[in-house]
Design a protein around this motif. Sequence first.
Motif, PDB file in Angstrom:
ATOM      1  N   SER A 130      24.815  32.768  60.626  1.00 55.50           N
ATOM      2  CA  SER A 130      25.049  31.268  60.151  1.00 55.50           C
ATOM      3  C   SER A 130      25.312  31.121  58.392  1.00 55.50           C
ATOM      4  CB  SER A 130      23.427  31.250  60.035  1.00 55.50           C
ATOM      5  OG  SER A 130      22.379  31.281  59.814  1.00 55.50           O
ATOM      6  N   ASP A 174      23.371  36.886  63.758  1.00 56.09           N
ATOM      7  CA  ASP A 174      22.530  35.834  62.522  1.00 56.09           C
ATOM      8  C   ASP A 174      23.781  35.609  61.986  1.00 56.09           C
ATOM      9  OD1 ASP A 174      21.653  33.644  61.281  1.00 56.09           O
ATOM     10  OD2 ASP A 174      19.687  34.024  61.421  1.00 56.09           O
ATOM     11  N   THR A 199      26.540  27.026  63.696  1.00 57.31           N
ATOM     12  CA  THR A 199      26.164  26.031  62.259  1.00 57.31           C
ATOM     13  C   THR A 199      26.334  25.011  61.749  1.00 57.31           C
ATOM     14  OG1 THR A 199      25.710  28.232  61.222  1.00 57.31           O
ATOM     15  CG2 THR A 199      24.265  27.869  62.566  1.00 57.31           C
ATOM     16  N   ASN A 200      27.814  25.489  61.415  1.00 54.79           N
ATOM     17  CA  ASN A 200      28.207  24.703  60.401  1.00 54.79           C
ATOM     18  C   ASN A 200      29.601  24.604  60.789  1.00 54.79           C
ATOM     19  OD1 ASN A 200      28.819  26.498  58.012  1.00 54.79           O
ATOM     20  ND2 ASN A 200      26.408  26.985  58.865  1.00 54.79           N
TER      21      ASN A 200
END
Length: 200
Positions: A13, A11, A38-39
């Motif tokens: 993110s 992860d 995620t972005n």
Amino acid sequence: MDRHNWLRVIDHSNYHCRSIQRLWINRRFVRYIRIIGTNNTSNKTFNFLKVMYNTDKLHLVEIKNGLVAPKYNVALPSMDLAVNKRQPDCLQVQLAQPYVLSSMRLLLNDGESRTSGYIVHVSVNDEDWDMIVDKSNKSARSWQLLNFDPRMIVYIRVTAVRTSKKDEFLRCVNLEAPAQVDSNGTPKQSWSILRLLGRS
């Protein structure tokens, strides 16, 4: 294994990532891999070109909850390091991905008698910065071995506070992260070192 039950193993993110991602997980049986963006700081799309599997350097990292603590130098162009800021009193670099680090080594003012006081900040997002080293009142030169509590790092910023010559500034010539020597100065590995800044 079945495209129904998924296990999140990494992860990132909350961290800034760029270029090639060298991701490590503990050994397990895998049939499918799912990657979710995620972005994105530049646009709303998330693209990747290919995924490759390799275990050559597995013995050179420690994996902690999907986060990597490398034993080799990740502050190298070959590891997709980017120099974000290069000013007379500041050097800022960005690692390709977050790493758990607890040491660095800097080469300051190589071959010169000039000394410098400096501070080192680190960040994971280029917004929230923590100072990990304060040598603003020191007269530092040559190799600097820096040890600190393990932490996630993406950005490294070295700032000159003062120099022994008023018209001169800090020159950070080489950077290692993590440091490739032990506390006695004995080399850990014969990894190549990044030359960030030459003499101006």
